[in-house]
Scaffold this active site. Structure first.
Site, mmCIF file in Angstrom:
data_model
loop_
_atom_site.group_PDB
_atom_site.id
_atom_site.type_symbol
_atom_site.label_atom_id
_atom_site.label_comp_id
_atom_site.label_asym_id
_atom_site.label_seq_id
_atom_site.Cartn_x
_atom_site.Cartn_y
_atom_site.Cartn_z
ATOM 1 C CE LYS A 63 -1.775 -6.427 10.151
ATOM 2 N NZ LYS A 63 -0.661 -7.117 9.484
ATOM 3 N NE ARG A 116 -2.429 -10.761 10.790
ATOM 4 C CZ ARG A 116 -3.660 -10.280 10.837
ATOM 5 N NH1 ARG A 116 -4.389 -10.481 11.941
ATOM 6 N NH2 ARG A 116 -4.161 -9.580 9.840
ATOM 7 N N GLY A 120 1.041 -4.414 3.135
ATOM 8 C CA GLY A 120 1.882 -5.359 2.410
ATOM 9 C C GLY A 120 3.358 -5.033 2.361
ATOM 10 C CG MET A 176 7.018 -4.084 7.287
ATOM 11 S SD MET A 176 6.824 -3.409 8.912
ATOM 12 C CE MET A 176 5.099 -3.034 8.958
ATOM 13 N NE ARG A 210 -5.630 -1.525 6.083
ATOM 14 C CZ ARG A 210 -4.726 -2.358 5.602
ATOM 15 N NH1 ARG A 210 -3.640 -2.636 6.271
ATOM 16 N NH2 ARG A 210 -4.879 -2.909 4.417
ATOM 17 C CG HIS A 215 -1.140 -5.682 0.261
ATOM 18 N ND1 HIS A 215 -1.920 -5.185 1.269
ATOM 19 C CD2 HIS A 215 -0.665 -6.873 0.701
ATOM 20 C CE1 HIS A 215 -1.923 -6.045 2.284
ATOM 21 N NE2 HIS A 215 -1.171 -7.079 1.958
ATOM 22 C CB SER A 222 5.375 39.377 0.484
ATOM 23 O OG SER A 222 5.098 38.089 -0.013
ATOM 24 N N GLY A 251 9.633 35.902 0.823
ATOM 25 C CA GLY A 251 9.906 35.089 -0.364
ATOM 26 C C GLY A 251 10.718 33.897 0.120
ATOM 27 C CG ASN A 304 10.524 29.679 -3.617
ATOM 28 O OD1 ASN A 304 10.076 28.926 -2.757
ATOM 29 N ND2 ASN A 304 9.884 29.946 -4.735
ATOM 30 C CB CYS A 329 4.652 35.214 -2.228
ATOM 31 S SG CYS A 329 6.239 36.048 -2.272
ATOM 32 C CE1 TYR A 374 0.151 37.246 1.076
ATOM 33 C CE2 TYR A 374 -0.311 38.997 2.646
ATOM 34 C CZ TYR A 374 0.375 38.528 1.548
ATOM 35 O OH TYR A 374 1.279 39.321 0.913
HETATM 36 P P1 ADP Z 1 -0.608 -7.709 5.598
HETATM 37 O O1 ADP Z 1 -0.150 -6.509 6.306
HETATM 38 O O2 ADP Z 1 0.290 -8.170 4.515
HETATM 39 O O3 ADP Z 1 -2.053 -7.652 5.211
HETATM 40 P P2 ADP Z 1 -1.512 -9.563 7.566
HETATM 41 O O4 ADP Z 1 -0.829 -9.775 8.849
HETATM 42 O O5 ADP Z 1 -2.761 -8.799 7.589
HETATM 43 O O6 ADP Z 1 -0.454 -8.901 6.625
HETATM 44 O O7 ADP Z 1 -1.741 -10.991 6.939
HETATM 45 C C1 ADP Z 1 -1.826 -11.293 5.575
HETATM 46 C C2 ADP Z 1 -3.029 -12.174 5.298
HETATM 47 O O8 ADP Z 1 -3.039 -13.313 6.116
HETATM 48 C C3 ADP Z 1 -4.316 -11.439 5.563
HETATM 49 O O9 ADP Z 1 -5.209 -11.680 4.532
HETATM 50 C C4 ADP Z 1 -4.834 -12.052 6.806
HETATM 51 O O10 ADP Z 1 -6.199 -12.053 6.820
HETATM 52 C C5 ADP Z 1 -4.246 -13.434 6.775
HETATM 53 N N1 ADP Z 1 -4.042 -13.879 8.161
HETATM 54 C C6 ADP Z 1 -3.261 -13.306 9.067
HETATM 55 N N2 ADP Z 1 -3.376 -13.886 10.261
HETATM 56 C C7 ADP Z 1 -4.271 -14.873 10.113
HETATM 57 C C8 ADP Z 1 -4.831 -15.853 11.000
HETATM 58 N N3 ADP Z 1 -4.512 -15.881 12.287
HETATM 59 N N4 ADP Z 1 -5.713 -16.709 10.503
HETATM 60 C C9 ADP Z 1 -6.050 -16.659 9.191
HETATM 61 N N5 ADP Z 1 -5.563 -15.778 8.302
HETATM 62 C C10 ADP Z 1 -4.673 -14.897 8.757
HETATM 63 MG MG MG Z 2 -3.558 -7.176 6.391
#
Ligand code: ADP
Ligand code: MG
Ligand code: MG
Length: 883
Positions: free
Chosen positions: A25, A95, A104, A106, A339, A455, A772, A774, A776, A840, A860
């Site tokens: 990220k 974040r 989602g 963390m 991403r 997520h 060959s 094996g 396992n 195999c 192979y």
């Molecule tokens: P996750 O990995 O759970 O997607 P994110 O860090 O991407 O966590 O954040 C979760 C949500 O919060 C996302 O939808 C993101 O767009 C929103 N968000 C994160 N940072 C900001 C920010 N600086 N301003 C507005 N929305 C944010």
């Molecule tokens: Mg996100």
């Protein structure tokens, strides 16, 4: 300060190449900023800082707190805002962001910086009081839950009560005054839950939030997800501190998620969702069901156009399908994340092929884009297109495929039942990442809320699990374990079918059909074949499997077992006669009965393979496997004796019991089996050799196909065994050919599946045309574990606690057993340079193991038919990655 580790990077200091340090990220935010895409300003705390803390009982490394302070000061300078200021307050998000994306899994905290001191300024600057209190109540809840560990229901109950008392259904219907009141309630509830220790200073909150994100790296759902994806725990997560932009500033603001192509099908089309007057969390956490992105054009036309351009640009820049988060604050677009999008196997194949056509990537890059294991999903069945059942409800097609299963209303219950092999449909109000353990073992997931970019949907697509999300009007009663759909109540023993490609849900089990392999799939296979050095064969022993294997691209059969045929009910009597024979004459008569049956089996395989090589392994298991179980037979005899049954019957069963006892072994896996049996009963391999040759000659005559006969002697550990067995086989073959007046090329080889065989491979190779491995049995004997006992016993614990990286029966133990393979190859070839080598075991279809075999120089791999496409692609990738 100069020689101190740099723990903090400003947004303009990073780029995509710093992913290991800044996380995906953080690095991608920096890269977007670098190329001029609008991104809110930020700084990133490195993954190394997380790792350093993790390795030191959570204690932060020297300089980290100071560097965060300095980073914040620079951010304040750049934005002209200050954290906690009553005039121009800075609000930030904290974040998580690991090197490999873990949607989602963390934690994230939004709106940090809002407080009693700053809320008025936020309201005034935005000229929107409702918005300010909406931020504040969101912050107290998120911070309270994530950082302070307060139970979510504390806040949710209060919110529900508030909505009820005001007589409204949606959060967005609450007024500024309502939200203000709610915020006060949230704060006192939080303070109460913490015994009066609620933190109010934003600076302190910031440091605690960073620490909470570090810790979320080790939360249970992240652990489960990492394990399922093979992501190492040692990597740690980065933490991004980013200025907030607000999608919840009224109807000219919005937030959403979009993909540059459809992640279910791979089609190049608009795919995304949004909500006006909302924050990102509402969409990605699946709390509200968002609107399709198309509708944004009418609501916010300029931002919509800019978004489309940005999408295209980011895809071109990253040369891959992008999954993006965006927020529009008062008509201005900001990108918050991009991403490489998680996608289904079908979409992976289609996007790779399309991008080659578009000139965006090369065929080699395309091959490296597709995860071989994912191809498995493409070979799974779908709903019969002729099925004309009427759907009981239609939700969003969140992850394609067909799923049939009994219902479960709780992730833990699903995990347990699914783990036992029951086919489960997990039914949830909305799924949260905490459900991951249950989702993983389910056939499909059905949710009442949430969209296609939540997520839960992302994770399901990534794992190839069918998902129908946001099914309208279904009523779930978790306590009663029922769901009411279209007026009918379904419970845990009821079965539903999900069509994840259309969003339809059917009552009962709909008929399924095998998958259709499309052109793109074929094309990828052809590219893979051109790129790989390793041959790919299949393990198969009947016409259907052999035909399937050929169809999926196998270049031969690497292992045709001959004992499965012995187990067939119509054969067992003759086989038992052979085993129980008192003398050679009786045995010969029994074998003569079996020979034509075996011949027919081999004819079927040879016919299916149309001239490709077929390795037939001679009888391998211990003989008592073909006899009744010792305990059961003892009980039967006892029962017959006690009930005064006919004496002849008793006598017959007693005799059988005697034989069972005689053949009983303490450790049959290490007992009289494989070539040891053939040494004791040479008429068995002789009969099998004759059956093979007669079959080959018959097919040659009937089909006009040449037949690549390879006869394989199992479980050899001493060169002499192979010498003796080879002589028996050759004599029988030559006699058959002479009798028929024909010639035929054939080879004789052995399995290398015991350490001693690998260690003396130079001696064994004197008598072998091929080896060959094996793997396992080589794993069992090399590590000294029996598979069933290990898997029922300690192995799960070993893998869970990472004493062992993987179950060695699924992925080859490269350090140990791998060495035995390497030694076997080297020693074998030192005697005979032309020696052909293959494997195999089940490892032949495991991508990581295939790469190892490529590097070990094998000729192979052989795997089950449905894994052939996986092995072809894995072999190509191994060749490309190990040039
Ligand atoms: P996750 O990995 O759970 O997607 P994110 O860090 O991407 O966590 O954040 C979760 C949500 O919060 C996302 O939808 C993101 O767009 C929103 N968000 C994160 N940072 C900001 C920010 N600086 N301003 C507005 N929305 C944010
Ligand atoms: Mg996100
Ligand atoms: Mg074996």
């Amino acid at each position: 300060m100069t020689d101190q580790t740099k723990w903090v990077y400003d947004l303009n200091e990073g780029d995509a190449s710093l992913k290991p340090l800044l996380g995906g990220k953080g690095a991608n935010l920096a890269e977007m900023h670098r190329i001029g895409v609008p991104v809110p300003d930020a700084f990133t705390v490195t993954t190394q800082a997380c790792v350093a803390s993790m390795n030191n009982d959570g204690e932060w490394p020297e300089g980290l707190a100071e560097q965060i302070d300095a980073g914040l000061a620079r951010l304040e300078e750049r934005t002209g805002k200050n954290l906690g200021s009553a005039e121009n307050p800075l609000l930030v998000s904290i974040r998580s962001g690991a090197v490999f994306s873990m949607p989602g899994m963390m934690d994230t905290i939004l709106n940090l910086g809002i407080s009693d001191d700053t809320v008025e300024a936020v309201a005034q600057l935005a000229d929107n009081e409702r918005f300010a209190w909406d931020c504040y109540r969101r912050f107290v809840q998120m911070y309270g839950e994530v950082v302070e560990g307060i139970a979510p229901n504390v806040f949710e109950d209060a919110l529900t009560e508030m909505k009820e008392s005001k007589g409204v259904a949606l959060d967005t219907d609450l007024t500024a005054a309502d939200l203000k009141e709610l915020t006060q309630q949230f704060k006192s509830l939080a303070n109460e839950a913490l015994g009066g220790h609620w933190t109010t200073d934003p600076k302190e909150q910031l440091l605690r939030a960073v620490n909470a994100v570090f810790k979320s790296w080790l939360n249970p759902r992240a652990e489960v997800y990492r394990k399922s994806q093979g992501i190492s725990r040692d990597l740690g997560t980065a933490v991004n501190v980013q200025e907030m932009v607000f999608g919840n500033r009224g109807e000219t603001s919005a937030t959403g998620v979009c993909f540059s192509r459809n992640p279910s099908t791979g089609a190049k089309e608009l795919y995304g969702e949004f909500l006006t007057n909302a924050q990102g969390e509402d969409v990605v956490a699946g709390i509200r069901t968002p609107r399709p992105l198309e509708e944004m054009e009418a609501v916010l036309p300029e931002a919509f156009t800019e978004l489309l351009e940005t999408m295209e640009r980011l895809e071109k820049h990253n040369k891959d399908m992008q999954d993006m988060e965006f927020t529009i604050e008062d008509r201005k677009l900001f990108m918050l994340q991009t991403r490489n999008g998680k996608r289904t196997a079908a979409a992976a194949v289609k996007t790779a092929v399309d991008m080659v056509d578009e000139g965006l990537i090369t065929t080699e890059e395309a091959l490296l884009r597709i995860n071989p294991s994912d191809l498995d999903a493409l070979l799974h069945p779908g709903i019969d297109p002729d099925f004309d059942g009427v759907a009981i409800v239609k939700g969003l097609p969140a992850s394609p495929g067909a799923a049939v299963g009994a219902l479960s209303f709780d992730a833990e219950d699903a995990a347990e039942r699914g783990g036992r092999g029951e086919k489960i449909i997990l039914v949830r109000y909305e799924t949260t990442p905490d459900d991951i353990a249950g989702v993983m073992v389910s056939q499909g997931v059905l949710t009442a809320h949430g969209g296609m970019t939540s997520h839960a949907a992302v994770v399901a697509r990534g794992m190839g699990i069918t998902c129908v999300a946001g099914a309208p009007g279904i009523k779930i009663d978790v306590k009663a374990e029922t769901v009411t759909i279209n007026g009918k109540v379904y419970g845990t023993s009821d079965v539903l079918t999900l069509n994840g490609s259309t969003g339809e849900v059917f009552d009962g089990a709909a008929p399924l059909v095998p998958p259709a392999i499309n052109e793109d799939f074929e094309k990828v296979g052809e590219w893979a074949d051109a790129a790989r050095r390793l041959g790919v064969r299949a393990n198969a022993e009947n016409f259907e499997d052999a035909s399937k294997a050929r169809e999926l691209g196998a270049e031969g059969i690497g292992l045709a077992r001959t004992e499965h045929m012995f187990m067939a009910p119509d054969r067992l009597p003759a086989v038992r006669k052979m085993i129980l024979a008192d003398n050679e004459e009786e045995r010969a008569a029994a074998l003569a009965e079996i020979l034509p049956m075996q011949q027919k089996d081999f004819e079927a395989i040879f016919t299916a393979m149309k001239g490709l090589p077929v390795t037939v392994r001679l009888l391998d298991p211990p003989l008592h496997e073909f006899l009744p179980n010792l305990v059961e037979q003892s009980l039967l005899v006892q029962k017959l004796e006690l009930t005064g049954a006919d004496e002849a019957d008793v006598e017959r069963e007693r005799a059988l019991l005697g034989q069972v006892k005689k053949l009983h072994e303490q450790n049959p896996m290490l007992g009289t089996r494989g070539c040891r049996l053939a040494m004791l009963y040479p008429s068995i391999p002789e009969m099998q050799a004759r059956a093979i040759i007669r079959a080959a000659l018959a097919v040659l005559e009937r089909e006009g196909e040449t037949v690549g006969v390879e006869i394989m002697i199992p479980l050899v550990v001493i060169a002499k065994e192979l010498q003796v067995q080879r002589a028996i086989v050759e004599k029988a073959v030559e006699e058959e050919l002479a009798a028929a007046g024909k010639t035929l090329d054939y080879t004789v080889g052995t399995m290398i599946e015991i350490p001693r065989a690998a260690l003396t491979a130079d001696q064994i190779a004197e008598h072998a045309d091929f080896f060959s491995f094996g793997t396992n049995d080589l794993t069992q004997t090399g590590i000294g574990i029996s598979r069933d006992d290990a898997e029922a016993g300690f192995l799960g614990y070993y893998v869970d606690t990472e004493v062992m990286a993987r179950n060695p029966f699924e992925g080859l133990d490269q350090d140990g057993v791998g060495q035995l393979v390497q030694i076997g190859v080297e020693k074998g070839r030192s005697t005979k340079t032309s020696l052909k080598t293959g494997i195999c075991g089940e490892h032949g279809g495991d991508p990581a193991s295939v790469e190892f075999f490529h590097n070990a120089g094998l000729d192979y791999v052989s795997c089950s038919p449905f894994r052939v496409p996986i092995a072809r692609l894995a072999a190509a990738r191994a060749a490309l990655l190990n040039k």
